[in-house]
Design a protein around this motif. Structure first.
Motif, short mmCIF file in Angstrom:
data_model
loop_
_atom_site.label_atom_id
_atom_site.label_comp_id
_atom_site.label_asym_id
_atom_site.label_seq_id
_atom_site.Cartn_x
_atom_site.Cartn_y
_atom_site.Cartn_z
N SER A 169 0.80 -1.22 0.00
CA SER A 169 0.00 0.00 0.00
C SER A 169 0.84 1.27 0.00
N SER A 170 2.08 1.21 0.47
CA SER A 170 2.94 2.40 0.48
C SER A 170 4.40 1.95 0.51
N LEU A 183 -9.26 0.52 -13.75
CA LEU A 183 -8.97 -0.72 -14.46
C LEU A 183 -7.50 -1.06 -14.41
N MET A 184 -6.63 -0.06 -14.62
CA MET A 184 -5.19 -0.28 -14.67
C MET A 184 -4.52 -0.20 -13.31
N GLN A 185 -5.32 0.04 -12.25
CA GLN A 185 -4.79 0.06 -10.89
C GLN A 185 -3.73 1.15 -10.72
N THR A 186 -4.01 2.36 -11.22
CA THR A 186 -3.12 3.50 -11.04
C THR A 186 -3.92 4.65 -10.48
N GLU A 187 -3.21 5.69 -10.00
CA GLU A 187 -3.86 6.87 -9.49
C GLU A 187 -3.89 7.94 -10.56
N GLU A 188 -4.77 8.93 -10.36
CA GLU A 188 -4.85 10.03 -11.31
C GLU A 188 -3.55 10.82 -11.29
N CYS A 189 -3.23 11.44 -12.44
CA CYS A 189 -2.00 12.21 -12.54
C CYS A 189 -2.05 13.36 -11.55
N PRO A 190 -1.06 13.49 -10.68
CA PRO A 190 -1.06 14.59 -9.74
C PRO A 190 -0.76 15.90 -10.43
N PRO A 191 -1.26 17.01 -9.92
CA PRO A 191 -0.96 18.30 -10.54
C PRO A 191 0.51 18.65 -10.39
N MET A 192 1.02 19.45 -11.33
CA MET A 192 2.43 19.85 -11.30
C MET A 192 2.60 20.96 -10.27
N CYS A 246 19.62 17.54 -6.40
CA CYS A 246 21.02 17.87 -6.12
C CYS A 246 21.88 16.62 -6.04
N GLU A 247 21.33 15.54 -5.49
CA GLU A 247 22.11 14.31 -5.33
C GLU A 247 22.02 13.41 -6.55
N GLY A 248 21.23 13.77 -7.55
CA GLY A 248 21.13 12.96 -8.76
C GLY A 248 20.48 11.61 -8.53
N ARG A 249 19.40 11.57 -7.77
CA ARG A 249 18.71 10.31 -7.51
C ARG A 249 17.21 10.54 -7.55
N ALA A 250 16.47 9.44 -7.55
CA ALA A 250 15.01 9.55 -7.54
C ALA A 250 14.52 9.83 -6.13
N PHE A 251 13.35 10.48 -6.03
CA PHE A 251 12.77 10.74 -4.73
C PHE A 251 11.56 9.84 -4.51
N ASP A 252 11.30 9.53 -3.26
CA ASP A 252 10.21 8.63 -2.90
C ASP A 252 8.91 9.41 -2.87
N ASN A 253 8.03 9.12 -3.79
CA ASN A 253 6.74 9.81 -3.86
C ASN A 253 5.59 8.90 -3.43
N GLU A 254 5.91 7.82 -2.70
CA GLU A 254 4.87 6.85 -2.34
C GLU A 254 4.85 6.57 -0.84
N GLN A 255 5.29 7.51 -0.04
CA GLN A 255 5.28 7.29 1.41
C GLN A 255 3.86 7.24 1.96
N ASP A 256 2.96 8.01 1.39
CA ASP A 256 1.57 8.02 1.85
C ASP A 256 0.70 7.00 1.13
N GLY A 257 1.17 6.51 0.01
CA GLY A 257 0.41 5.52 -0.75
C GLY A 257 1.03 5.32 -2.12
N THR A 282 1.45 4.88 -6.09
CA THR A 282 0.79 5.54 -7.22
C THR A 282 0.30 4.54 -8.26
N TYR A 283 0.67 3.30 -8.12
CA TYR A 283 0.19 2.24 -9.01
C TYR A 283 0.27 0.92 -8.26
N SER A 284 -0.50 -0.03 -8.69
CA SER A 284 -0.47 -1.35 -8.06
C SER A 284 0.76 -2.10 -8.53
N TYR A 285 1.68 -2.36 -7.60
CA TYR A 285 2.89 -3.09 -7.96
C TYR A 285 2.55 -4.44 -8.57
N SER A 286 1.62 -5.12 -7.94
CA SER A 286 1.28 -6.47 -8.38
C SER A 286 0.65 -6.46 -9.77
N PHE A 287 -0.28 -5.53 -10.00
CA PHE A 287 -0.94 -5.49 -11.30
C PHE A 287 0.02 -5.07 -12.40
#
Length: 454
Positions: A119-120, A350-359, A371-382, A384-389
């Motif tokens: 879930s998160s 149907l595709m088990q994803t969330e709506e596109c968040p606003p910019m 600054c560190e050249g890495r990805a940030f975690d945007n799923e701490q609260d939930g 954004t897509y079903s990993y399993s699906f």
């Protein structure tokens, strides 16, 4: 000293691959979402399997496959000629694709089960989803090596039916993605037309609608010319005529006043995309018809009624037009699954994803990640897509590309790869199911007025 520096460089790369964010990719696109980067790398694994499958179909590799234990052998182990459409070398290439795609499907099915109910990103399994790429690659390589030592037996026959079912479902997923793309395209250009008060956007929509319908009509004409005969090929004539009639019906339904009132964004652009895709699937179906007169893609027959197993008796067409177009659409739709969430609630459900968040303005976490050249975690609260699906979609994609690369040929009991009516009916039924699915999106708000279809 140089060796030490090289070792340190390799260790840094290994730590990057084992970490929670794939920094090699992220350094090229800093401040990217962890969820997007993970999907891209898993898709890269799938594309890597597709590349290996394509290499396995090359003649040079096929000659080396004779050394493996599941080659066409009888008695003393001497390769025998096949009395069928495809010779032993070609059969080896197809069976190698079966095993490669089995490995990728098994890999993603393992993650389908592993990632159930995540879930998160606080779930410990999310760290496995978004990291440890080096070990994941080793697991994929291990499964692939093991797959090539599976005794043949009934493996190819059974796996063929798995491929049929998986490909049927993936064809429907492709149609859903195309409909969603057409909806978003139509909505975007209509919004631009109202915002800029310009008719150029309306002209653009009209042009592409006419283009798609023109291509569909051209496809119908070409299918009647090349896949039918005046006195035979009655099934092909029925399939083409019926699908053309159904496409006309859904196009009329898309512009009915009641449908327009319930679905203001529906229109002929979406219907034209569905029509063109339906003609494409019909073309795929006709290219699998196991009759020489009705299918120009079958290996050509020379001489008498017997198919010879020497190069003078037939021609094997590995990269015919349906396979090439199917491969391109497969690649685009798979990338679409990986990169984008939909703007429409029904598709996201149907595709088990969330709506596109606003910019929004970049948060402190995003700025630090950039600054560190890495990805940030945007799923701490939930998530954004079903990993399993998502992994299940890649399982279906693996099965679909297996059928595409092997031209839907079925391993027969006489050790030959034969085109069957099963492939034809699966594709035709998939086209019908897709049309019914699109029709349901049009009439559902009318039949169920109490439900929210916004």
């Amino acid at each position: 000293m140089g060796a030490c520096l090289g070792a340190c460089s390799l260790l840094s790369c290994a730590s990057c691959l084992c970490g929670s964010a794939p920094c090699i990719l992220c350094s090229c696109c800093p401040a990217s979402r962890n969820s997007t980067v993970s999907r891209l790398i898993f898709t890269f694994f799938l594309f890597l399997g597709v590349l290996v499958s394509i290499i396995m179909l090359s003649p040079g590799v096929e000659s080396q496959l004779y050394k493996l234990p599941w080659v066409c052998e009888e008695g003393a182990g001497i390769p025998t000629a096949l009395q069928g459409y495809i010779d032993c070398g070609s059969l080896l290439g197809y069976r190698a694709v079966y095993r490669m795609c089995f490995a990728t499907a098994a890999f993603f099915f393992f993650f389908t089960l592993l990632m159930l109910c995540v879930s998160s990103s606080r779930d410990p399994r999310a760290a496995i989803q978004n990291g440890f790429w080096f070990f994941k690659f080793l697991i994929l390589v291990g499964i692939t090596v093991g797959a090539f030592y599976i005794p043949d037996g009934s493996f190819s026959n059974i796996w063929f039916y798995f491929g049929v079912v998986g490909s049927f479902l993936f064809i429907l997923i492709q149609l859903v993605l195309l409909i969603d793309f057409a909806h978003s395209w139509n909505q975007l250009w209509l919004g631009k037309a109202e915002e800029c008060d310009s008719r150029a956007w309306y002209a653009g929509l009209f042009f592409f609608t006419i283009l798609f319908y023109s291509l569909s009509i051209m496809a119908v004409a070409l299918m009647f010319i090349y896949y039918t005969e005046p006195s035979t090929c009655h099934e092909g004539k029925i399939f083409i005529s019926l699908n053309l009639t159904l496409c006309v019906c859904v196009s009329i339904a898309a512009v009915l006043p009641k449908v327009q009132n319930a679905q203001p964004n529906s229109g002929l652009l979406q219907a034209s995309v569905v029509t063109l895709y339906t003609m494409f699937v019909t073309w795929l179906a006709l290219s699998s018809v196991p009759e020489q007169k009705c299918n120009p893609h079958l290996p050509t027959q020379l001489g008498n009624e017997t198919f010879l197993a020497d190069p003078e008796g037939y021609q094997t067409q590995w990269w015919d037009a349906p396979s090439i177009v199917g491969l391109i659409i497969f690649l685009l739709c798979t990338l679409f699954i990986s990169l984008r969430s939909s703007d429409h609630r029904q598709v996201n459900s149907l595709m088990q994803t969330e709506e596109c968040p606003p910019m929004l303005q970049a948060t402190q976490q995003q700025q630090l990640a950039a600054c560190e050249g890495r990805a940030f975690d945007n799923e701490q609260d939930g998530v954004t897509y079903s990993y399993s699906f998502f992994h299940f979609c890649l399982v279906l994609a693996s099965l679909h590309i297996m059928m595409t690369l092997t031209n839907w040929y079925k391993p027969g009991e006489t050790r030959k790869m034969i085109s069957t009516w099963t492939a034809v009916w699966v594709k035709i039924c998939a086209s019908w199911a897709g049309l019914l699915l699109y029709l349901w999106t049009l009439v559902a708000p009318l039949l169920l007025p109490n439900r929210d279809f916004s």
